[in-house]
Design an enzyme around this catalytic site. Structure first.
Site, mmCIF file in Angstrom:
data_model
loop_
_atom_site.group_PDB
_atom_site.id
_atom_site.type_symbol
_atom_site.label_atom_id
_atom_site.label_comp_id
_atom_site.label_asym_id
_atom_site.label_seq_id
_atom_site.Cartn_x
_atom_site.Cartn_y
_atom_site.Cartn_z
ATOM 1 N N SER A 150 -16.967 8.475 -2.441
ATOM 2 C CA SER A 150 -16.766 9.781 -2.197
ATOM 3 C C SER A 150 -16.466 10.063 -0.731
ATOM 4 O O SER A 150 -15.795 9.434 -0.219
ATOM 5 C CB SER A 150 -18.013 10.834 -2.789
ATOM 6 O OG SER A 150 -17.454 12.126 -2.947
ATOM 7 N N ASP A 236 -10.813 13.161 -12.429
ATOM 8 C CA ASP A 236 -11.456 13.443 -11.235
ATOM 9 C C ASP A 236 -10.694 14.646 -10.615
ATOM 10 O O ASP A 236 -9.270 14.455 -10.349
ATOM 11 C CB ASP A 236 -11.523 12.454 -10.251
ATOM 12 C CG ASP A 236 -12.446 12.384 -9.039
ATOM 13 O OD1 ASP A 236 -12.411 13.675 -8.496
ATOM 14 O OD2 ASP A 236 -12.978 11.519 -8.494
ATOM 15 N N HIS A 266 -15.436 12.753 -11.035
ATOM 16 C CA HIS A 266 -15.852 12.305 -9.757
ATOM 17 C C HIS A 266 -17.202 11.867 -9.885
ATOM 18 O O HIS A 266 -18.142 12.279 -10.503
ATOM 19 C CB HIS A 266 -15.874 13.253 -8.962
ATOM 20 C CG HIS A 266 -16.244 13.320 -7.660
ATOM 21 N ND1 HIS A 266 -14.948 12.628 -6.969
ATOM 22 C CD2 HIS A 266 -17.007 13.580 -6.719
ATOM 23 C CE1 HIS A 266 -15.582 12.479 -5.640
ATOM 24 N NE2 HIS A 266 -16.853 12.900 -5.468
#
Length: 292
Positions: A150, A236, A266
């Site tokens: 991320s 995502d 995500h």
């Protein structure tokens, strides 16, 4: 120019499990204020190792495999630039060290909003520069790879871009990027999908131009980067952002291994599902090939 998109047809058998996992978790958003951020933070242990390069210092955590390592993986944790710590990933990083037969160095970079950009990429670059100068002496190998989760994936990209601009673009053999965010300006169609998220305000701070490549790598000149592995789920919100980075890297003549996983949101690689396990194994295999 090299794009390899690989998807395991066998994952189709696990789509229903992934859907159930999504339904159980529901829809989640990150903190919307500094107060919420502070409520979620956990203290970093005091047993970090402090490393130095270029007159700057940064704490890291070092995970060693049994036996002589084949290389070193430089890792950046996730958390939207305002949450998380290197210690959060201790168990995972030790497992990764053993799987790769490599040292894993995880960086405890400074967090926003108390330390907005460019604090985190400065810390990331410091750790990378320290490794370039000291990996052989410290770990007996100068074979280096880099990556993150991320926000950590974003920092991995900004780090290799900074190194390239300073003449060290080949220091890392590859970068494994798990669903990073690459447009914090909100000016691309992908960036507009997250333009109201608090993490952007917290991290970008008072930056006058959020299209600056050090903030939003999708705007960077992507020539001269090492091979990239881009891992992202098809559910995502950052899917289009990751596809855009892949497309621009390919257009710049780069090698990109792009993998999009079914029914995955995500952060999915942290889950205990068959799809998540497959993704983690794909990352391990890709890194191991670079270190072999």
């Amino acid at each position: 120019m090299d794009l390899r998109t690989f998807a395991d047809p066998g994952l189709a058998a696990h789509v229903e499990e992934a859907r159930r996992s999504n339904a159980e978790r529901g829809t989640r958003r990150g903190p919307g204020s500094l107060a919420e951020v502070l409520e979620l933070r956990t203290p970093e242990p005091d047993d970090n190792t402090l490393v130095e390069a270029g007159g700057r210092q940064v704490p890291v955590r070092v995970h060693r495999p049994d036996g002589q390592p084949k290389g070193v993986y430089l890792d950046f944790h996730g958390g939207g630039f305002y949450l998380g710590s290197a210690a959060d990933d201790d168990a995972r990083n030790q497992q990764l060290a053993n799987a790769l037969q490599a040292v894993v160095v995880s960086v405890h970079y400074r967090l926003a909003p108390e330390n907005p950009w460019p604090a985190a990429p400065d810390d990331a670059e410091t750790a990378a520069a320290w490794l370039i100068d000291n990996a052989e002496r410290e770990f007996g190998t100068d074979r280096l790879v880099i990556g993150g989760f991320s926000a950590g994936a974003t920092l991995a990209v900004t780090t290799v871009l900074r190194l390239r601009d300073k003449g060290s673009g080949t220091a890392f053999a590859g970068a494994a990027l798990q669903f990073g965010t690459y447009d914090l300006s909100g000016q691309t169609p992908a960036g507009r999908l997250i333009s109201d998220e608090y993490f952007i305000e917290a991290y970008a701070g008072s930056a006058p131009d959020r299209t600056h490549p050090d903030l939003s790598p999708v705007y960077a000149d992507l020539r001269g980067l090492p091979p990239l592995l881009i891992v992202v789920g098809d559910q995502d919100v950052l899917l289009d952002d990751n596809l855009a980075l892949a497309a621009r890297a390919i257009a710049a003549g780069g090698q990109v291994d792009l993998k999009v996983y079914p029914e995955s949101r995500h952060g999915f690689t942290r889950r205990d599902t068959a799809v998540a396990r497959a993704a983690r194994q794909d990352v391990e295999r890709w890194l191991a090939a670079l270190l072999s």
